[in-house]
Write a protein that holds these residues in place. Sequence first.
Motif, PDB file in Angstrom:
ATOM      1  N   TYR A 186       0.836  -1.202   0.000  1.00 33.02           N
ATOM      2  CA  TYR A 186       0.000   0.000   0.000  1.00 33.02           C
ATOM      3  C   TYR A 186       0.874   1.256   0.000  1.00 33.02           C
ATOM      4  CZ  TYR A 186      -3.724  -3.184   1.503  1.00 33.02           C
ATOM      5  OH  TYR A 186      -4.621  -4.221   1.600  1.00 33.02           O
ATOM      6  N   LEU A 187       0.434   2.261  -0.730  1.00 31.39           N
ATOM      7  CA  LEU A 187       1.084   3.570  -0.711  1.00 31.39           C
ATOM      8  C   LEU A 187       0.206   4.542   0.063  1.00 31.39           C
ATOM      9  CD1 LEU A 187       3.253   5.623  -1.627  1.00 31.39           C
ATOM     10  CD2 LEU A 187       1.840   6.021  -3.673  1.00 31.39           C
ATOM     11  N   LEU A 188       0.803   5.182   1.072  1.00 29.89           N
ATOM     12  CA  LEU A 188       0.102   6.189   1.874  1.00 29.89           C
ATOM     13  C   LEU A 188       0.754   7.536   1.659  1.00 29.89           C
ATOM     14  CD1 LEU A 188      -0.169   4.268   5.275  1.00 29.89           C
ATOM     15  CD2 LEU A 188      -1.667   4.121   3.287  1.00 29.89           C
ATOM     16  N   GLY A 189      -0.075   8.569   1.495  1.00 26.90           N
ATOM     17  CA  GLY A 189       0.431   9.922   1.361  1.00 26.90           C
ATOM     18  C   GLY A 189       0.749  10.529   2.714  1.00 26.90           C
ATOM     19  N   PRO A 190       1.305  11.747   2.726  1.00 27.22           N
ATOM     20  CA  PRO A 190       1.690  12.395   3.987  1.00 27.22           C
ATOM     21  C   PRO A 190       0.528  12.645   4.939  1.00 27.22           C
ATOM     22  CG  PRO A 190       2.756  13.450   2.124  1.00 27.22           C
ATOM     23  CD  PRO A 190       1.742  12.512   1.552  1.00 27.22           C
ATOM     24  N   ASP A 191      -0.716  12.664   4.437  1.00 30.90           N
ATOM     25  CA  ASP A 191      -1.863  12.846   5.317  1.00 30.90           C
ATOM     26  C   ASP A 191      -2.445  11.518   5.785  1.00 30.90           C
ATOM     27  OD1 ASP A 191      -2.714  12.167   2.808  1.00 30.90           O
ATOM     28  OD2 ASP A 191      -3.778  14.044   2.429  1.00 30.90           O
ATOM     29  N   GLY A 192      -1.703  10.423   5.557  1.00 29.95           N
ATOM     30  CA  GLY A 192      -2.150   9.119   6.014  1.00 29.95           C
ATOM     31  C   GLY A 192      -3.177   8.460   5.126  1.00 29.95           C
ATOM     32  N   ILE A 193      -3.415   9.030   3.950  1.00 29.27           N
ATOM     33  CA  ILE A 193      -4.456   8.530   3.066  1.00 29.27           C
ATOM     34  C   ILE A 193      -3.903   7.457   2.138  1.00 29.27           C
ATOM     35  CG2 ILE A 193      -6.069   9.161   1.221  1.00 29.27           C
ATOM     36  CD1 ILE A 193      -6.885  10.165   3.935  1.00 29.27           C
ATOM     37  N   PHE A 194      -4.655   6.389   1.984  1.00 36.54           N
ATOM     38  CA  PHE A 194      -4.316   5.346   1.018  1.00 36.54           C
ATOM     39  C   PHE A 194      -4.450   5.930  -0.384  1.00 36.54           C
ATOM     40  CE2 PHE A 194      -4.437   1.547  -1.384  1.00 36.54           C
ATOM     41  CZ  PHE A 194      -5.573   1.560  -2.173  1.00 36.54           C
ATOM     42  N   LEU A 195      -3.368   5.861  -1.159  1.00 38.24           N
ATOM     43  CA  LEU A 195      -3.356   6.430  -2.508  1.00 38.24           C
ATOM     44  C   LEU A 195      -3.307   5.386  -3.609  1.00 38.24           C
ATOM     45  CD1 LEU A 195      -0.885   9.423  -2.047  1.00 38.24           C
ATOM     46  CD2 LEU A 195      -3.387   9.502  -2.135  1.00 38.24           C
ATOM     47  N   ASP A 196      -2.654   4.251  -3.340  1.00 38.01           N
ATOM     48  CA  ASP A 196      -2.505   3.246  -4.387  1.00 38.01           C
ATOM     49  C   ASP A 196      -2.087   1.931  -3.748  1.00 38.01           C
ATOM     50  OD1 ASP A 196      -2.520   2.257  -6.978  1.00 38.01           O
ATOM     51  OD2 ASP A 196      -1.378   3.949  -7.772  1.00 38.01           O
ATOM     52  N   TYR A 197      -2.127   0.866  -4.537  1.00 36.24           N
ATOM     53  CA  TYR A 197      -1.661  -0.430  -4.055  1.00 36.24           C
ATOM     54  C   TYR A 197      -1.031  -1.190  -5.210  1.00 36.24           C
ATOM     55  CZ  TYR A 197      -5.857  -2.321  -6.276  1.00 36.24           C
ATOM     56  OH  TYR A 197      -6.815  -2.671  -7.195  1.00 36.24           O
ATOM     57  N   TYR A 198      -0.165  -2.145  -4.857  1.00 35.87           N
ATOM     58  CA  TYR A 198       0.606  -2.867  -5.853  1.00 35.87           C
ATOM     59  C   TYR A 198       0.593  -4.358  -5.521  1.00 35.87           C
ATOM     60  CZ  TYR A 198       2.125   1.953  -6.031  1.00 35.87           C
ATOM     61  OH  TYR A 198       2.130   3.330  -6.081  1.00 35.87           O
ATOM     62  N   GLY A 199       0.129  -5.157  -6.474  1.00 30.28           N
ATOM     63  CA  GLY A 199       0.075  -6.594  -6.294  1.00 30.28           C
ATOM     64  C   GLY A 199       1.386  -7.260  -6.660  1.00 30.28           C
ATOM     65  N   ARG A 200       1.385  -8.582  -6.610  1.00 28.33           N
ATOM     66  CA  ARG A 200       2.609  -9.341  -6.853  1.00 28.33           C
ATOM     67  C   ARG A 200       3.113  -9.176  -8.285  1.00 28.33           C
ATOM     68  NH1 ARG A 200       2.460 -15.363  -4.762  1.00 28.33           N
ATOM     69  NH2 ARG A 200       4.705 -15.069  -5.102  1.00 28.33           N
ATOM     70  N   GLY A 201       2.223  -8.846  -9.198  1.00 33.61           N
ATOM     71  CA  GLY A 201       2.634  -8.694 -10.589  1.00 33.61           C
ATOM     72  C   GLY A 201       3.417  -7.429 -10.877  1.00 33.61           C
ATOM     73  N   LYS A 202       3.454  -6.491  -9.950  1.00 34.70           N
ATOM     74  CA  LYS A 202       4.186  -5.241 -10.157  1.00 34.70           C
ATOM     75  C   LYS A 202       5.657  -5.417  -9.824  1.00 34.70           C
ATOM     76  CE  LYS A 202       0.759  -2.470 -11.308  1.00 34.70           C
ATOM     77  NZ  LYS A 202       0.708  -1.796 -12.618  1.00 34.70           N
ATOM     78  N   THR A 203       6.519  -4.866 -10.654  1.00 31.28           N
ATOM     79  CA  THR A 203       7.949  -4.909 -10.395  1.00 31.28           C
ATOM     80  C   THR A 203       8.358  -3.724  -9.531  1.00 31.28           C
ATOM     81  OG1 THR A 203       8.543  -3.571 -12.320  1.00 31.28           O
ATOM     82  CG2 THR A 203       8.275  -5.952 -12.660  1.00 31.28           C
ATOM     83  N   GLU A 204       9.579  -3.768  -9.006  1.00 30.53           N
ATOM     84  CA  GLU A 204      10.061  -2.638  -8.211  1.00 30.53           C
ATOM     85  C   GLU A 204      10.137  -1.365  -9.052  1.00 30.53           C
ATOM     86  OE1 GLU A 204      13.823  -5.123  -9.141  1.00 30.53           O
ATOM     87  OE2 GLU A 204      11.709  -5.473  -8.674  1.00 30.53           O
ATOM     88  N   ALA A 205      10.487  -1.499 -10.340  1.00 29.23           N
ATOM     89  CA  ALA A 205      10.558  -0.328 -11.217  1.00 29.23           C
ATOM     90  C   ALA A 205       9.167   0.272 -11.422  1.00 29.23           C
ATOM     91  CB  ALA A 205      11.183  -0.706 -12.557  1.00 29.23           C
ATOM     92  N   GLN A 206       8.166  -0.559 -11.607  1.00 31.59           N
ATOM     93  CA  GLN A 206       6.799  -0.063 -11.789  1.00 31.59           C
ATOM     94  C   GLN A 206       6.285   0.603 -10.517  1.00 31.59           C
ATOM     95  OE1 GLN A 206       5.160  -3.854 -13.069  1.00 31.59           O
ATOM     96  NE2 GLN A 206       4.869  -3.097 -15.152  1.00 31.59           N
TER      97      GLN A 206
END
Length: 223
Positions: A186-206
């Motif tokens: 999960y990606l959280l912004g500075p205000d603690g809000i969930f902004l995005d998520y990444y499953g197993r198919g995503k690479t570190e570059a993506q």
Amino acid sequence: SGGRGPEPVPALRLSQRLAVVVAATGLAGSAWLWLREEKERRRQRRRREELRELALGGGDFELQDQDGRPRRRTDFLGRWVLLYFGFTHCPDVCPEELEKMSRAVELLEKQPRLPELQPLFVTLDPERDDAAALRRFLRGFHPRLLGLTGSADAIWDVAKRFRVYASAGPRDADGDYIVDHTVLIYLLGPDGIFLDYYGRGKTEAQIAQSVRRHMETYEPLSL
């Protein structure tokens, strides 16, 4: 005597006709753009409401890190966070995802103009994952990777906010067991809000590319 009939109405010149067509087309185009923008505004409003529901800042918590120090919600407000839920006895998936998350953080660290990103691991196995277990497990990943544990109630309260599924499987003869759980970063912004998520198919570059895009286009969301 036969008189002349009414004078014929002069036809619009070609240029005038074109002007009318262009004006009508422009009005239609403006209306279409307005409708599209209004649709996007409505979508953004719905999205913002959904994000509010998944806000880490929506409620307090108190857990402990791998050094036994208490950690609260306010410790992470104002910071970008990559968050992963898992357990230290995980044979393969959790180490793979944490390694991928660590590499994504390293890629972003090569761009010093970007804000610092905090990698965060929350255990879903508080029975076995005390501070010492977290400390041993996390040594092989990014040096700033922070692990959190606590009581079962405190752990499930945080997991529930992110709709994380977790279920301990049957114990073997040695009392060992596997925890089946949601596998997402999960990606959280500075205000603690969930902004995005990444499953197993995503690479570190993506993942790094997506995080960078969020950082560059970030707008605070009032709760």
